[in-house]
Enzyme design. Structure first.
Site, PDB file in Angstrom:
ATOM      1  N   ASP A 240       0.811  -1.223   0.000  1.00 53.10           N
ATOM      2  CA  ASP A 240       0.000   0.000   0.000  1.00 53.10           C
ATOM      3  C   ASP A 240       0.843   1.271   0.000  1.00 53.10           C
ATOM      4  O   ASP A 240       0.299   2.363   0.042  1.00 53.10           O
ATOM      5  CB  ASP A 240      -0.946   0.001   1.204  1.00 53.10           C
ATOM      6  CG  ASP A 240      -2.107   0.974   1.035  1.00 53.10           C
ATOM      7  OD1 ASP A 240      -2.466   1.271  -0.128  1.00 53.10           O
ATOM      8  OD2 ASP A 240      -2.648   1.441   2.044  1.00 53.10           O
TER       9      ASP A 240
ATOM     10  N   HIS B 286       2.849   4.374   6.553  1.00 55.44           N
ATOM     11  CA  HIS B 286       2.723   5.053   5.262  1.00 55.44           C
ATOM     12  C   HIS B 286       1.516   5.987   5.186  1.00 55.44           C
ATOM     13  O   HIS B 286       1.295   6.620   4.145  1.00 55.44           O
ATOM     14  CB  HIS B 286       2.662   4.019   4.126  1.00 55.44           C
ATOM     15  CG  HIS B 286       1.449   3.152   4.155  1.00 55.44           C
ATOM     16  ND1 HIS B 286       1.337   2.058   4.977  1.00 55.44           N
ATOM     17  CD2 HIS B 286       0.287   3.202   3.475  1.00 55.44           C
ATOM     18  CE1 HIS B 286       0.171   1.472   4.795  1.00 55.44           C
ATOM     19  NE2 HIS B 286      -0.486   2.154   3.886  1.00 55.44           N
TER      20      HIS B 286
END
Length: 877
Positions: free
Chosen positions: A40, A275
């Site tokens: 991701d 992230h």
């Protein structure tokens, strides 16, 4: 999943070490992962994967790569590759598998909230759909194995339905083999899949670049998050620096009851590597929560530092006054320095070499004397605050209007104590010089910078040592954003997010097409307002580009670099117009389309404008498509003239070179639209007064020959990312009459190219430590006979001896000689290695524990400590 673009390498290592320790405690070593699952992240860095390889990982899975690269790989059966993650230094590699269609289950493989069908006809239809999908996907992979992900964000809330549906689907698919199907379905894991692919012995291509920048559709590159929320990015850096100091002082002071306090900051810094954390791609209230976590961790570690100093600053048992910390020194706010007539300043250097560090402390009056260790007189200079400093709302109403500036000379891996007290006969403020018709400049032993009196911009930079001059114009501009388009609810292309054009937001940087960035300027003025202050310690050029952008260029005595301190904000919200602010450096260097950026603060990657390593790029966005993450540095080279211009950053920023001889770094951004990529709110940080967030940061500029540049900027880069920790204590006789004013935790300094990366107690055993040493230079960044370094561990530290040494993998979770990695063959005839060992690696080292460090090598050890003894006369480091 830690982010790949914006994270710094020691934070990545610490985060994974913490995770491995948790797995060891809860499940044991057999549960350790050896596969990276980066499905991701918004692009993927080479250094992050190199760290995985050094941890003993066998492979990494990627979910998001540029759509042009993805299309090319699908067509050429190149969805899996051997990624050479340290081509010039360590030579390591990592097998890399790109998911076919992201990490979500295919549309017909989802049972969230819905039970699987009991109809045999529907089951058979679902099975045939999966068989067809597997056959189609197999056309893009070289082995006979296909990985089909099951799940996604917020999946398996109805876990029973999912597993019932999967059980039925697998059984029905496999029953079709009676009728000629060649597809066999089974539950699996990433590790099992990788092992199966490896056993087939297929040969794969190699690559050595990275997967930046990332785009899902033309004209929309996910390069804005390289800079998004610069305040949070800087907070992560300062918290991480304090964490290293906290761990190191705990070891030096032999503290035994503070592990829970340190864990608060360890967990906070580790969490911020996510992230959707350090990237700035979260909602504002989540950012506020992240900052709160970091602040709570910092307070806990400041308590630990204070506790350590109670033992290290005095040889007696009496209790010393409390150490005070000033977290807002960057905006000249420090309660204790503003009010005290006399105080002690304790400065801890976490590096293994002696360093010089310039301190700037806000004071209420203009007359001070400073004395260093052993009552040595230290020259102090008084410098008035800038106008932009006085306007920062977070300062509140405060009396001080000057900084006292002095140089702290710090021993390796130790501290020095300085005393400051008022004195009416001390140095006054140096005279101010306003720009006129003359040629303005600042100069020291190494550099000279001139200002163009017509524009107020920098004009030339000279390295006096090697006699090199370049033209250098540095200025601030801002990009306006594309207006974007409205999403079609039926459009699920572009990575299921739609193919409509975006405006800039937390993720994306989408500048307005065919529009140049706008130069910053003051109302009714064409030039930059400039004045200078020159004193014995520092010379300053102060520039005001607009009412909300200003800069101070500093040249300290004896410094081989320029310090550019910029203050940007509040970005105006009039007309709700997105502005993305850059600092642009324009030179006369001939760079042939090339520029260079770091990868997570470690190795350097060459970049070529409008170019990608693994495919022929169709240029759809000449600006944002040439932006890369700059975590630590960016530079230009002129090979013909043997000149390199390097800029260091104090946090990750987006940067690129859009024209030869030019580079730019994005320092701040404020958007008034969402980019429709997941955050669902604009990147509109309003600050404490609601007018917009003001950001202050620094760039460090070096001009040198190409051969000597690396050695110089690498050392300063360590100081930027691991600065000394400063704390304050008020005198309290007689307890402070006999302080230890200088201390080094090492018996001898480390070699110039060796960084003490980690010194930390192991969980539950304060006498056993995790020690990491790093050779921070790359190949050819030093003379050949200086590239390697040897360190003897036995008598390294001044408070204890090292009695046993066991070498570990980078994550500290495996004995180095027990790691066996999968071997891969490549289409160009290369076979990858299967161990992590160096020539002198071994499970258990023998005294005096001599360790060889090659360029870019990090070596990790579990060591035990014992009483201090005298080394043989010929021992050293």
């Amino acid at each position: 999943m830690s982010d790949s673009a914006t994270t710094y390498y020691d934070d990545i290592i610490d985060q994974h070490t913490l995770g491995f320790q948790w797995i060891q405690k809860e499940f044991g070593e057999c549960a350790m992962s050896n596969i990276g699952w980066h499905i991701d992240q918004f692009g993927h860095s080479r250094e992050h994967s190199s760290l995985f390889a050094q941890m003993g990982f066998d492979a990494i899975f990627l979910g998001r790569i540029d759509f042009q690269d993805h299309t090319r790989r699908l067509k050429s059966r190149d969805m899996e590759t051997v990624w050479v993650t340290s081509p010039q230094n360590l030579g390591n590699s990592l097998f890399t598998s790109v998911l076919y269609d992201g990490y979500f289950s295919p549309a017909n493989l989802r049972w969230e909230g819905l039970p699987p069908s009991s109809s045999k006809r529907i089951r058979k239809m679902e099975a045939k759909a999966l068989i067809n999908l597997a056959v189609k996907w197999a056309e893009s992979y070289k082995s006979s194995h296909i990985l089909i992900p099951v799940g996604g964000d917020f999946a398996f809330r109805s876990a029973a339905y999912w597993y019932e549906g999967l059980d039925q689907l697998i059984a029905t698919v496999n029953a079709e083999q009676k009728f000629g199907s060649v597809v066999h379905a089974l539950y699996s894991t990433p590790s099992c899949y990788i092992n199966s692919v490896n056993k087939e012995g297929v040969k794969f291509s190699r690559m050595s670049g990275d997967f930046f920048p990332y785009s899902t559709i033309p004209n929309t590159f996910w390069t804005g998050f390289f800079t998004s929320r610069p305040g949070l990015k800087r907070h992560v850096k300062t918290a991480s620096s304090l964490l290293q100091t906290c761990k190191m002082l705990t070891v030096l002071a032999r503290l035994t009851q503070v592990s829970r306090d340190i864990a608060v900051l360890k967990k906070a810094v580790a969490l911020l590597q996510h992230h959707d954390a350090i990237t700035g791609t979260e909602k504002q209230h989540v950012t506020d929560d992240y900052n709160k976590m970091l602040s709570e961790g910092e307070r806990a570690c400041q308590y630990v530092v204070n506790t350590a100093y109670q033992k290290l600053l005095t040889e007696k048992t009496r209790k010393l006054p409390t150490q005070h910390f000033c977290n807002r020194l960057n905006i000249s706010v420090c309660q204790i320095t503003e009010t005290a007539d006399k105080l002690f300043v304790t400065v801890f250097n976490p590096l293994g070499q002696p360093v010089s560090h310039w301190l700037r402390l806000p004071m209420a009056v203009q007359h001070y004397i400073v004395t260093g260790p052993k009552s040595q007189a230290t020259e102090a200079q008084i410098v008035p605050f800038t106008e932009s400093t006085l306007r920062i709302p977070e300062r509140g109403v405060r009396k001080p209007r000057v900084d006292v500036v002095f140089e702290a000379i710090l021993p390796p891996f130790g501290f020095a104590v300085y005393k400051i007290e008022t004195d009416k006969d001390a140095t006054l403020i140096p005279p101010r010089e306003d720009i006129g018709t003359g040629r303005y400049y600042i100069t020291n032993q190494f550099l000279s910078l001139t200002i163009d009196p017509r524009t107020g911009l920098t004009q030339t930079l000279r390295n006096k040592e090697i006699g090199v001059d370049i033209k250098l114009e540095q200025r601030y501009l801002y990009y306006l954003s594309s207006a974007g388009q409205v999403r079609d609810p039926n459009d699920h292309t572009g990575g299921f997010l739609g193919s409509h054009k975006r405006s800039s937001g937390a993720y994306a940087f989408v500048p307005r097409e065919f529009t140049r960035p706008v130069p910053l300027k003051r109302p009714n003025s064409k030039g930059v307002k400039v004045n200078t202050y020159k004193g014995p310690n520092v010379q300053e050029i102060r520039q005001e580009f607009s009412p909300w952008v200003s800069q101070v260029i500093r040249l300290y005595d004896g410094a081989p670099y320029l310090e550019l301190e910029w203050t940007v904000g509040p970005i105006p919200e009039n007309m709700q117009e997105t502005k993305e602010v850059i600092s642009r450096f324009t030179t006369d260097l001939d760079t042939n389309g090339m520029f260079f950026t770091d990868s997570n603060g470690r190795e350097t990657i060459p970049r070529r404008r409008d170019h990608r390593e693994t495919w022929s790029l169709n240029v759809t966005s000449p600006v944002s498509g040439n932006y890369y993450p700059v975590t630590a540095r960016m530079f230009l080279k002129d090979e013909e003239r043997n000149i390199q211009l390097t800029v260091l950053t104090d946090r990750c920023q987006g940067g690129g070179s859009l024209n030869d001889g030019q580079m730019e770094l994005m320092v701040h951004r404020r958007t008034f639209k969402d980019d429709d990529l997941g955050v669902e709110e604009p990147l509109n940080e309003r600050g404490v007064d609601g007018r917009g967030l003001i950001i202050r940061g620094k760039h460090y500029v070096f001009l040198n020959s190409i051969d000597n540049a690396g050695r110089e900027y690498r050392a300063q880069g360590l100081l930027v990312h691991h600065p000394p920790t400063v704390s304050f204590m008020q005198p309290n006789p007689p307890t402070t009459n006999h302080l230890v004013t200088s201390f080094s935790g090492l018996r001898n300094p480390l070699p110039f190219n060796v960084h003490l990366l980690t010194l930390d107690q192991t969980p539950g055993d304060p006498d056993t430590l995790i020690l990491r040493l790093e050779n921070f230079l790359e190949v050819k960044e030093a003379d050949e006979d200086e590239e390697e370094a040897i360190v003897n561990l036995q008598y390294l530290f001044s408070k204890f001896d090292i009695t046993t040494v066991r070498e570990l993998s980078l994550g500290g979770n495996h004995n180095i000689t027990r790691v066996r990695r999968l071997v891969w063959n490549t289409t160009d005839g290369v076979t990858t290695g299967n161990t992590l060992e160096s020539d002198d690696s071994r499970d258990v080292h023998s005294p005096p524990f001599s360790i060889l460090l090659r360029p870019m090598e990090i070596r990790t050890f579990r060591v035990t400590t014992g009483p201090l003894t005298d080394p043989p006369s010929d021992n050293g480091v």
